[in-house]
Design an enzyme around this catalytic site. Structure first.
Site, PDB file in Angstrom:
ATOM      1  N   SER B  57      22.196   6.137  18.481  1.00 52.60           N
ATOM      2  CA  SER B  57      22.713   6.147  17.235  1.00 52.60           C
ATOM      3  C   SER B  57      22.052   6.825  16.316  1.00 52.60           C
ATOM      4  O   SER B  57      22.417   7.119  15.240  1.00 52.60           O
ATOM      5  CB  SER B  57      22.834   4.526  16.762  1.00 52.60           C
ATOM      6  OG  SER B  57      21.501   4.008  16.598  1.00 52.60           O
ATOM      7  N   HIS B  96      17.340   2.280  12.180  1.00 51.60           N
ATOM      8  CA  HIS B  96      18.379   2.994  11.528  1.00 51.60           C
ATOM      9  C   HIS B  96      17.995   3.607   9.941  1.00 51.60           C
ATOM     10  O   HIS B  96      16.818   3.103   9.715  1.00 51.60           O
ATOM     11  CB  HIS B  96      19.798   2.417  11.239  1.00 51.60           C
ATOM     12  CG  HIS B  96      20.594   2.175  12.470  1.00 51.60           C
ATOM     13  ND1 HIS B  96      21.745   1.677  12.661  1.00 51.60           N
ATOM     14  CD2 HIS B  96      20.562   3.069  13.597  1.00 51.60           C
ATOM     15  CE1 HIS B  96      22.341   1.750  13.726  1.00 51.60           C
ATOM     16  NE2 HIS B  96      21.754   2.578  14.340  1.00 51.60           N
ATOM     17  N   ASP B 123      26.242  -0.129   8.661  1.00 44.90           N
ATOM     18  CA  ASP B 123      25.718  -1.085   9.420  1.00 44.90           C
ATOM     19  C   ASP B 123      26.228  -2.460   9.275  1.00 44.90           C
ATOM     20  O   ASP B 123      25.821  -3.513   9.921  1.00 44.90           O
ATOM     21  CB  ASP B 123      24.284  -1.341   9.619  1.00 44.90           C
ATOM     22  CG  ASP B 123      23.774   0.028  10.496  1.00 44.90           C
ATOM     23  OD1 ASP B 123      24.507   0.737  11.059  1.00 44.90           O
ATOM     24  OD2 ASP B 123      22.451   0.297  10.256  1.00 44.90           O
TER      25      ASP B 123
END
Lengths: 167, 180
Positions: B57, B96, B123
Site C-alpha cells: 500500500s 501509512h 483509511d
C-alpha cells in the site's frame, strides 16, 4: 579451525558488515547535497464553498502549483513524495492540516513541474470556521531514499483567504 | 562422510565441562540479542523499533519485505509523516502516511487521518467501525529510516515455519560443535 562452516560464517559476516557500511555511507552522503527548492502556489478559483448538512464547512478549489524540487534528488533518492496542505487555526483547534493534493515524483526530470488542479482530497473543516478564514498553503516534501534515513521539509506560503460568504 | 562424520564425532567427544561452556555461550548469544532489542526500545521510545512492510500500500516507496526504523517522541504528529498505527480489532500494525491532522487548542489531542501512498482512498474504511480519526494512543511510532529487502528473512520464516526450525537447528548444532 579452518572448516567449511567457519569460512562460510566469516564470509557471510564480512559481506553483511560491508553491505551495512556501504548503506550507511550512502545515506550519510545525502547530507552534503546542495538544496534550493522553490515553490509557488496560486488559488485560481473557489469552485464550491458550503456548509455540509452536519455542520462542517467544505471548500472545493482549483490550485496552480509550480515547484522546482530537482535539487533534492541525490543518487540515494528513490522518490520524492510531495503534497500541498492547507494549514490554519480555529478557536477549537490550534492546528489544522488538510492535505489537498499530493504526488509521487520518481525521477529528477519530473521534479520541476507546473500543474493546475482542483483539490484531490476533500477540504473539510472540523466545524464551520472557514468563512473569511486566512490560511497558509504549505508545500511539503518527503524524500524517500534507496536506503537509510528519510528526510522531509516544507515551504510555507501565507496570505491566502477564503471568501466571506458561502457560494 | 567427511563433515557430517566429524560433527557426529565432535558431539560424542563432548565432556561435561565443555557442555556447560557451550550452554553458557548459547545463553549469552540469546540474552545479548534480547538486551539489544530492549535497549533499542528504550532509545526509540516505541515498542517495536523495527517493522517489516507486509503490504504494497505504500509502493513504490516501500515494498513488501522492506524494513522501517521507527522512532517515537513527544513531538506532535504532523501531516506527511509516515506513522505506524494499531487499529482496534486488528492484530497487524499498518504503515501509512498522515494526510490530515487536527490538533486541539487546550488538550493537544490530535485527530489524524492516514492514507497509503499507493491506495486510491483514505483509511477510514480500515479503522474500526464508527472510527473516523486516529488518536495518539493508536500510533506506535513514525518511520525515520528505511532498509530494502532485509525483512524478507522474517516474512519467509513466518510463512514457512519449517525453514525457521531448520535454521535454528543448524545454528544450534553449529554452536554446540564449534571448538573455538
Amino acid at each position: 579451525m579452518h572448516s567449511f562452516g567457519y569460512r562460510a560464517n566469516a564470509l557471510l559476516t564480512f559481506a553483511v558488515t560491508a553491505l551495512a557500511f556501504i548503506c550507511a555511507i550512502a545515506s550519510f552522503s545525502d547530507k552534503f547535497s546542495n538544496q534550493n527548492p522553490s515553490a509557488e502556489i496560486q488559488i485560481l478559483n473557489i469552485n464550491r464553498f458550503k456548509k455540509q448538512s452536519h455542520g462542517n464547512d467544505e471548500v472545493s478549489l482549483t490550485l496552480d502549483i509550480a515547484a522546482d524540487l530537482q535539487s533534492l534528488f541525490t543518487w540515494n533518492t528513490k522518490q520524492i513524495f510531495v503534497f500541498v496542505a492547507a494549514e490554519y487555526e480555529t478557536p477549537k483547534n490550534s492546528l489544522n492540516q488538510v492535505s489537498l493534493w499530493d504526488a509521487i515524483i520518481p525521477v529528477k526530470e519530473n521534479a520541476k513541474f507546473r500543474i493546475q488542479i482542483s483539490n484531490k482530497y476533500r477540504f473539510i473543516d472540523q466545524g464551520h470556521n472557514l468563512r473569511g478564514k486566512e490560511f497558509n498553503l504549505t508545500l511539503h516534501w518527503h524524500v524517500m531514499p534507496k536506503t537509510g534515513k528519510m528526510f522531509a521539509d516544507k515551504i510555507v506560503m501565507s496570505g491566502y483567504s477564503l471568501p466571506d460568504a458561502y457560494r | 562422510m567427511g563433515w557430517i562424520g566429524e560433527t557426529v564425532d565432535s558431539i560424542k567427544s563432548i565432556k561435561i565441562r565443555q557442555l556447560v561452556t557451550q550452554v553458557v555461550t548459547l545463553g549469552m548469544i540469546v540474552t545479548s540479542a534480547l538486551i539489544i532489542w530492549k535497549a533499542l526500545m528504550c532509545v526509540t521510545g516505541t515498542e517495536s523499533p523495527v517493522v517489516v512492510v507486509l503490504s504494497g500500500s505504500m509502493e513504490p516507496g516501500f515494498k513488501r519485505g522492506d524494513i522501517l526504523f521507527l522512532h517515537m517522541t513527544k513531538e506532535p504528529i504532523r501531516a506527511g509523516e509516515i506513522v505506524v498505527f494499531n487499529v482496534d480489532g486488528r492484530d497487524i500494525p499498518i504503515v501509512h502516511r498522515a494526510i490530515k491532522v487536527h490538533e486541539r487548542e487546550n488538550t493537544g489531542e490530535v485527530d489524524v487521518l492516514t492514507k497509503g501512498d499507493n491506495n486510491d482512498i483514505d483509511d477510514i474504511g480500515l479503522y474500526a467501525e464508527g472510527q473516523f480519526w486516529l488518536h495518539r494512543h493508536h500510533i506506535m511510532g513514525r518511520a525515520i529510516g528505511f532498509l530494502p529487502y532485509v525483512g524478507w528473512v522474517t516474512i519467509i520464516m513466518t510463512e514457512q515455519p519449517i525453514i525457521k526450525y531448520i535454521l535454528i537447528g543448524a545454528l544450534g548444532l553449529l554452536v554446540i560443535t564449534s571448538k573455538d
